[in-house]
Design an enzyme around this catalytic site. Structure first.
Site, PDB file in Angstrom:
ATOM      1  N   GLU A  28       0.713  -5.078  -2.091  1.00 38.83           N
ATOM      2  CA  GLU A  28       1.548  -4.301  -1.171  1.00 38.83           C
ATOM      3  C   GLU A  28       1.683  -5.027   0.165  1.00 38.83           C
ATOM      4  OE1 GLU A  28       0.859  -0.159  -0.854  1.00 38.83           O
ATOM      5  OE2 GLU A  28       0.015   0.046  -2.875  1.00 38.83           O
ATOM      6  N   ARG A  84      -7.746   3.374 -12.272  1.00 35.54           N
ATOM      7  CA  ARG A  84      -6.693   4.032 -13.050  1.00 35.54           C
ATOM      8  C   ARG A  84      -7.210   5.202 -13.883  1.00 35.54           C
ATOM      9  NH1 ARG A  84      -2.643   2.524  -9.975  1.00 35.54           N
ATOM     10  NH2 ARG A  84      -2.256   0.275  -9.997  1.00 35.54           N
ATOM     11  N   THR A 126       3.145  -0.530  -4.352  1.00 36.23           N
ATOM     12  CA  THR A 126       3.106  -1.741  -5.167  1.00 36.23           C
ATOM     13  C   THR A 126       4.480  -2.393  -5.232  1.00 36.23           C
ATOM     14  OG1 THR A 126       1.436  -0.687  -6.514  1.00 36.23           O
ATOM     15  CG2 THR A 126       2.468  -2.647  -7.426  1.00 36.23           C
ATOM     16  N   TYR A 159      -4.729  13.066 -10.682  1.00 42.66           N
ATOM     17  CA  TYR A 159      -3.544  12.966  -9.816  1.00 42.66           C
ATOM     18  C   TYR A 159      -2.616  14.176  -9.875  1.00 42.66           C
ATOM     19  CZ  TYR A 159       0.091  11.762 -13.272  1.00 42.66           C
ATOM     20  OH  TYR A 159       1.009  11.786 -14.288  1.00 42.66           O
ATOM     21  N   TYR A 163       5.763   4.384  -2.153  1.00 38.71           N
ATOM     22  CA  TYR A 163       5.979   4.104  -3.576  1.00 38.71           C
ATOM     23  C   TYR A 163       7.401   3.552  -3.673  1.00 38.71           C
ATOM     24  CZ  TYR A 163       5.071   5.526  -8.531  1.00 38.71           C
ATOM     25  OH  TYR A 163       4.817   5.594  -9.885  1.00 38.71           O
ATOM     26  N   ASP A 219       0.539   5.582   2.311  1.00 41.67           N
ATOM     27  CA  ASP A 219       1.013   4.626   1.311  1.00 41.67           C
ATOM     28  C   ASP A 219       2.242   5.193   0.611  1.00 41.67           C
ATOM     29  OD1 ASP A 219       1.024   2.278  -0.127  1.00 41.67           O
ATOM     30  OD2 ASP A 219      -0.362   3.015  -1.658  1.00 41.67           O
ATOM     31  N   THR A 246      -9.380  -0.060   0.750  1.00 41.42           N
ATOM     32  CA  THR A 246      -8.072  -0.710   0.866  1.00 41.42           C
ATOM     33  C   THR A 246      -8.308  -1.959   1.696  1.00 41.42           C
ATOM     34  OG1 THR A 246      -6.982   1.451   0.901  1.00 41.42           O
ATOM     35  CG2 THR A 246      -5.682  -0.441   1.642  1.00 41.42           C
ATOM     36  N   GLN A 281      -7.718   8.017 -11.532  1.00 43.09           N
ATOM     37  CA  GLN A 281      -6.386   8.449 -11.082  1.00 43.09           C
ATOM     38  C   GLN A 281      -5.680   9.331 -12.112  1.00 43.09           C
ATOM     39  OE1 GLN A 281      -3.889   5.114 -10.006  1.00 43.09           O
ATOM     40  NE2 GLN A 281      -2.158   6.385  -9.367  1.00 43.09           N
ATOM     41  N   GLU A 300       0.680  -2.510 -14.807  1.00 43.73           N
ATOM     42  CA  GLU A 300       1.983  -2.937 -15.322  1.00 43.73           C
ATOM     43  C   GLU A 300       1.884  -4.224 -16.129  1.00 43.73           C
ATOM     44  OE1 GLU A 300       5.360  -2.731 -12.329  1.00 43.73           O
ATOM     45  OE2 GLU A 300       3.643  -2.205 -11.089  1.00 43.73           O
ATOM     46  N   HIS A 304       8.343  -0.733  -9.889  1.00 46.04           N
ATOM     47  CA  HIS A 304       6.983  -0.248 -10.103  1.00 46.04           C
ATOM     48  C   HIS A 304       7.008   1.198 -10.589  1.00 46.04           C
ATOM     49  CE1 HIS A 304       2.720   0.550  -9.509  1.00 46.04           C
ATOM     50  NE2 HIS A 304       3.004   1.523  -8.667  1.00 46.04           N
ATOM     51  N   LYS A 308      -8.235   6.073  -5.041  1.00 46.60           N
ATOM     52  CA  LYS A 308      -7.753   5.055  -4.112  1.00 46.60           C
ATOM     53  C   LYS A 308      -8.508   5.040  -2.785  1.00 46.60           C
ATOM     54  CE  LYS A 308      -3.120   4.936  -6.062  1.00 46.60           C
ATOM     55  NZ  LYS A 308      -2.711   3.517  -6.014  1.00 46.60           N
ATOM     56  N   ARG A 364       5.418   8.543 -19.226  1.00 41.27           N
ATOM     57  CA  ARG A 364       6.496   9.439 -19.671  1.00 41.27           C
ATOM     58  C   ARG A 364       7.629   8.576 -20.233  1.00 41.27           C
ATOM     59  NH1 ARG A 364       5.198  10.788 -14.486  1.00 41.27           N
ATOM     60  NH2 ARG A 364       6.940   9.524 -13.804  1.00 41.27           N
ATOM     61  N   ASP A 404      -4.126  -2.206  -2.351  1.00 43.92           N
ATOM     62  CA  ASP A 404      -4.485  -0.799  -2.559  1.00 43.92           C
ATOM     63  C   ASP A 404      -5.263  -0.707  -3.873  1.00 43.92           C
ATOM     64  OD1 ASP A 404      -4.608   1.961  -2.662  1.00 43.92           O
ATOM     65  OD2 ASP A 404      -2.542   2.189  -3.388  1.00 43.92           O
ATOM     66  N   GLU A 451      -3.387  -3.413  -6.221  1.00 43.50           N
ATOM     67  CA  GLU A 451      -1.944  -3.218  -6.033  1.00 43.50           C
ATOM     68  C   GLU A 451      -1.483  -4.162  -4.928  1.00 43.50           C
ATOM     69  OE1 GLU A 451      -1.101   0.976  -5.445  1.00 43.50           O
ATOM     70  OE2 GLU A 451      -1.115   1.343  -7.604  1.00 43.50           O
TER      71      GLU A 451
HETATM   72 MN    MN Z   1      -0.412   1.932  -3.625  1.00 40.05          MN
END
Ligand code: MN
Length: 445
Positions: A221, A257, A380, A264, A149, A147, A277, A260, A394, A154, A273, A163, A253, A219
């Site tokens: 995708e 959260r 995503t 992560y 990004y 997968d 899927t 994650q 989001e 996104h 994840k 951040r 996906d 997600e």
């Molecule tokens: Mn994904």
């Protein structure tokens, strides 16, 4: 009788680039409806359960043409013996391995068999099954799943949540970011997805606890299947990348959260994840998508050019795909009240920072071998507008701005009983609309 949208092409004088097969009616009436996802211009491949075994099928309107039985009946005679054999397999891997010089004549033949006035209706009609009477299964044996990004919108939206002063990491515009996903838990549309448990740590808490996720997300995708693939140690040049893509599907996906955010760092997503899927069952080929190709994403001034191994004039001019992507949700209460699923977002695959060819080339650039049936996914797909955000993280700003459903229910993340439905379609003036069907999954507690 319905008019096929494609008949406009003849009138407006549009010329479709190679390998257009012409605008035709099918003798399958449902394939000529203007809103069908599966007109004769599409011809996506899938695998369905047929008695004790599985068979490759091609979607046409609300029917499926059984390719195994078509091969048996001699309707594919004249194609290469490899093609005929591959069409009789219980999964698409053998066909994927053959490459475009075999895919194109097959597509041509299928178009002839299903075309109105082509003289094949009597022989082919007994080989059709009703789509609503069979179960679809995974289209290929998926050996590996990666997968990416690839949506900068996104990446920036999510980065901003975690951040605020440094949303986009400095590698983003140079290197396509991805992680190795889990192939064994890929399921096909319609299968329920169990809410996973895992380690989570509340804000302010010292230690984590183990339990069901409280921030389950989807997600939006697009997945793409590898065709012939490459030998270990032999990268795929960008000029050859698209010949290694068999076709595209929709992909959800599912992401936990809270799990994650705790796990992560430093190696990326893992159990947040790998629990499930979901993919849509029909694979839309690159040849079906040819009329809907678009320039690659226009990088804003000041962004670096892609490094030479990820760059070609052809990819810049035609590397994008104008594919509209939508997410719908239906809660249990909505279904019980007879309400239609509510649309949460609508975006477009053109918003990806990296093209599919760049992703595939990058994947193999260290010599890593891709194999027929490997699944790669876009990441995503979000766009610059708020209504183009491809996940709840989001859309709700990590739960700070909940969504209101037509029943008055609110959602920060998914609740048990929620059904998530992805849809995708391509439309362009003068061309027959094609669609991807649906990618559905209900959250089970
Ligand atoms: Mn994904």
């Amino acid at each position: 009788r319905c008019m096929p949208a494609g008949s406009l092409a003849a009138r407006s004088g549009h010329l479709e680039p190679f390998p257009f097969l012409g605008n035709h009616f099918s003798w399958v009436d449902s394939a000529n409806r203007p809103d069908t996802d599966f007109p004769i211009r599409n011809l996506p491949f899938g695998v369905f359960r047929s008695g004790p075994t599985c068979a490759i099928g091609v979607a046409i309107g609300d029917r499926i043409l059984d390719l195994g039985r078509a091969a048996q009946a001699g309707l594919l005679d004249g194609l290469s013996p490899d093609t005929v054999r591959a069409c009789s397999a219980p999964a698409l891997n053998p066909l994927m391995s053959l490459g475009r010089e075999h895919w194109l004549p097959l597509r041509q033949r299928l178009s002839e068999l299903l075309r109105a006035g082509g003289g094949h209706q009597a022989a082919v009609e007994p080989l059709l099954v009703r789509m609503d009477e069979v179960a679809m299964v995974a289209p290929a044996n998926i050996g590996d799943y990666t997968d990416f990004y690839a949506s900068i919108h996104h990446a920036a939206n999510v980065g901003r949540l975690f951040r605020p002063d440094n949303p986009l990491l400095p590698n983003y515009k140079y290197v396509p970011i991805g992680y190795h996903g889990r192939a064994s838990s890929i399921v096909v549309s319609g299968m329920a997805v169990r809410r996973p448990s895992g380690q989570t740590r509340d804000a302010g808490a010292d230690a984590p606890v183990f339990g069901p996720t409280r921030s389950l997300d989807y997600e939006l995708e697009v997945g793409f299947f590898a065709g012939p693939g490459n030998e270990l140690g032999h990268p795929i040049p960008i000029a050859e990348a698209e010949a290694h893509i068999f076709g595209l599907c929709l992909l959800n996906d599912w992401s936990a959260r809270d799990i994650q955010s705790w796990e992560y760092q430093p190696l990326g997503p893992f159990l947040a994840k790998s629990f499930a899927t979901t993919i849509s069952p029909w694979i839309v080929t690159m040849d079906a998508l040819a009329p809907f190709r678009a320039p690659a994403f226009q990088r804003p001034g000041g962004d670096p050019e892609p490094l030479p191994y990820l760059s070609s004039a052809e990819d810049r001019e035609r590397g994008g795909i104008d594919l509209t992507l939508e997410v719908y949700v239906a809660s249990r209460q909505m279904r019980e009240s007879g309400l239609q699923p509510a649309r949460l977002s609508r975006g477009n695959l053109r918003n990806l920072y990296w093209t599919l060819a760049q992703l595939l080339t990058h994947h193999a650039s260290n010599g890593c071998n891709l194999q027929p049936g490997d699944l790669l996914a876009s990441g995503t797909v979000s766009g610059p507008l708020p209504e183009e955000r491809g996940c709840l993280l989001e859309l709700t700003q990590r739960g700070a701005e909940p969504i209101h459903l037509p029943t008055g229910e609110i959602r920060k993340f998914l609740e048990d009983g929620d059904e998530v439905i992805l849809r995708g379609y391509c439309e362009r003036d003068g061309f027959t609309r094609i669609g991807f069907g649906e990618c559905r999954g209900i959250v089970a507690g």
